[in-house]
Enzyme design. Structure first.
Site, short mmCIF file in Angstrom:
data_model
loop_
_atom_site.label_atom_id
_atom_site.label_comp_id
_atom_site.label_asym_id
_atom_site.label_seq_id
_atom_site.Cartn_x
_atom_site.Cartn_y
_atom_site.Cartn_z
N SER A 35 1.02 -1.00 0.12
CA SER A 35 -0.22 0.19 -0.16
C SER A 35 1.33 0.98 0.23
CB SER A 35 -0.98 0.06 1.19
OG SER A 35 -1.64 1.43 1.36
N TYR A 88 -1.73 -1.32 11.20
CA TYR A 88 -2.04 -2.15 9.45
C TYR A 88 -0.93 -2.03 8.68
CZ TYR A 88 -4.00 -1.39 4.73
OH TYR A 88 -3.62 -1.14 3.50
N LYS A 112 2.24 -4.15 6.41
CA LYS A 112 2.23 -3.84 5.23
C LYS A 112 4.20 -3.76 4.68
CE LYS A 112 -1.24 -4.64 3.41
NZ LYS A 112 -2.05 -5.30 2.48
N PHE A 123 -2.34 3.05 -4.61
CA PHE A 123 -2.68 3.99 -4.11
C PHE A 123 -4.41 4.05 -3.75
CE2 PHE A 123 0.60 6.82 -3.88
CZ PHE A 123 1.59 6.24 -4.43
C1 UD1 Z 1 -6.71 4.02 3.63
C2 UD1 Z 1 -5.76 3.29 4.08
C3 UD1 Z 1 -4.92 3.35 3.30
C4 UD1 Z 1 -5.32 2.03 2.12
C5 UD1 Z 1 -6.63 2.44 1.82
C6 UD1 Z 1 -7.56 1.35 1.40
C7 UD1 Z 1 -4.17 5.36 6.10
C8 UD1 Z 1 -3.68 6.87 6.09
N1 UD1 Z 1 -5.10 5.21 5.21
O1 UD1 Z 1 -6.45 5.25 2.74
O2 UD1 Z 1 -3.80 2.72 4.51
O3 UD1 Z 1 -4.51 0.99 2.19
O4 UD1 Z 1 -7.48 3.18 3.22
O5 UD1 Z 1 -8.42 1.68 0.41
O6 UD1 Z 1 -3.56 4.02 6.32
N2 UD1 Z 1 -13.06 11.01 3.56
C9 UD1 Z 1 -13.97 11.41 4.23
N3 UD1 Z 1 -15.11 10.57 4.23
C10 UD1 Z 1 -15.07 9.62 4.26
C11 UD1 Z 1 -14.08 8.80 4.26
C12 UD1 Z 1 -12.99 9.44 4.05
O7 UD1 Z 1 -13.72 12.45 3.56
O8 UD1 Z 1 -16.55 9.44 5.24
C13 UD1 Z 1 -11.45 11.58 2.93
C14 UD1 Z 1 -10.41 10.95 3.68
O9 UD1 Z 1 -10.02 12.16 5.12
C15 UD1 Z 1 -9.25 11.14 2.89
C16 UD1 Z 1 -10.45 10.87 1.73
O10 UD1 Z 1 -11.57 10.99 1.67
O11 UD1 Z 1 -8.82 12.04 2.37
C17 UD1 Z 1 -10.05 9.06 1.25
O12 UD1 Z 1 -10.07 8.10 2.10
P1 UD1 Z 1 -9.89 6.70 2.60
O13 UD1 Z 1 -10.43 5.98 1.02
O14 UD1 Z 1 -10.20 5.98 4.04
O15 UD1 Z 1 -8.79 6.42 2.19
P2 UD1 Z 1 -7.19 6.86 3.07
O16 UD1 Z 1 -7.15 7.12 4.21
O17 UD1 Z 1 -6.34 7.44 1.80
#
Ligand code: UD1
Length: 340
Positions: free
Chosen positions: A126, A151, A155, A180
């Protein structure tokens, strides 16, 4: 002779998409899954898309005897290892559950593969290993940062285990793909993401809000130092992502690796903000989403996106689908789930 690829966690979201692409590329596949975080939906969907009754072994990679039996029963040419827990928040509350499951299963896999004369091992890593990057976009040479969750740490540990094993045991070759943000679903809408409980990830939360399962999407933070104040990510279509695995497996099986352990970023190279993603979803699908700004979520990085040049050049792979196509597929899948 057709080559056989073992897909651990093959009944899950990414595993099922990879299975379909492997079959379409002419490989035989054995799916192994313990169904700890999924049901038969995606397995059945993958069988329907490929028109085959795909071999399925219900087993746990933490059970060394089960792994031994799997390698005795099948002649395995390559393994893609997805079987792992993936909820960042839960890993903070239950760290040992994550270390035991994610690390032990991979140790069992590597030990057994070596005992059986070696194997090509593709590990599902990841972009989380990069933490908050100092320079963007991130290349494979960008430094890994100390993990911010157990987690993320699993990785990093699994990447290191693969690197060290490859170094010590010439019969093992390894590739780590650093994903990503995988989103979307198969265009057939027969397989897709099926989160249990409240989704942690953005796109399932968006689609569940649009369908009425959730009341309102919270956009976590609008005070980030980005153009619109929301975080930037590199959203990669799950079918594009799945295809990268086929290219990587082929590279290993055809002896085209330049080093015995290689790492590739699998992303589009295109940063998209949370707000842009929400607006694009509304526009392409013609739905109005109920959303509000909420405080930042702990542990989120401001911005991360890939430099996919090495994967483009070395694997001959490139992300092809647009965010619009991907968000349309995610919505078609959510509507299908609602009918199940
Ligand atoms: C996360 C994990 C990553 C993992 C991936 C799997 C971390 C920090 N992040 O990535 O390791 O491989 O998921 O898919 O370890 N957001 C909102 N509202 C929501 C949910 C998310 O605004 O309800 C925003 C988050 O703040 C972020 C973006 O959407 O900016 C993406 O979030 P998310 O889909 O959870 O992925 P990551 O955190 O980037």
């Amino acid at each position: 002779m057709k080559k056989t690829v073992l897909v651990s966690g093959g009944a899950g979201f990414i595993g099922s998409h990879v299975t379909v692409e492997l079959i379409e590329a002419g490989y035989d596949v054995v799916i192994a899954d313990n169904f700890s975080n999924c049901d038969l939906t995606n397995y059945n969907g993958a069988c329907a898309i490929t028109g085959r009754k795909l071999p399925l072994v219900e087993m746990d990679f933490c059970d060394p005897e089960a792994v031994e039996k799997l390698f005795s029963d099948y002649k395995i040419d390559a393994v893609i290892h997805f079987a792992a827990f993936k909820a960042v928040g839960e890993s903070v509350w239950e760290p040992l559950k994550y270390y035991r499951n994610n690390v032990e299963s991979f140790i069992n896999l590597l030990e057994t593969a070596e005992r059986h004369g070696g194997c090509n091992v593709l590990f599902s890593s990841s972009a989380t290993v990069y933490g908050e990057p100092e320079e963007l976009p991130v290349t494979e040479k960008s430094p890994r940062q100390p993990a911010t969750s157990p987690y993320g740490n699993t990785k990093q540990i699994c990447e290191d285990m693969l690197r060290d094993t490859v170094k010590a045991k010439p019969v093992i070759k390894g590739i780590a793909l650093r994903y990503f943000n995988p989103i979307g679903a198969h265009p057939s809408a027969l397989i897709g993401e099926l989160p249990r409980g409240v989704p942690n990830n953005l796109v399932p939360f968006i689609t569940q809000t649009a369908i009425g399962k959730r009341e309102c999407l919270s956009i976590f933070g609008n005070d980030y130092p980005t153009e619109d104040g929301t975080c930037l990510r590199d959203y990669i279509d799950v079918v594009d992502l799945a295809k990268a695995h086929v290219y990587a497996v082929r590279r290993m099986l055809e002896g085209k690796m330049k080093e015995d352990y290689e790492i590739f970023n699998v992303g589009t190279g295109r940063p998209v903000s949370v707000l842009e993603l929400v607006k694009t979803f509304e526009k392409v699908n013609g739905v109005k989403l109920n959303w509000k700004y909420a405080p930042r979520r702990a542990g989120d990085v401001t911005a991360i996106w890939a430099d996919p040049t090495i994967a483009n050049k070395e694997l001959g792979w490139k992300a092809e689908r647009t965010v619009e196509e991907t968000l349309a597929a995610a919505w078609a899948w959510e509507k299908r789930v609602a009918e199940m």
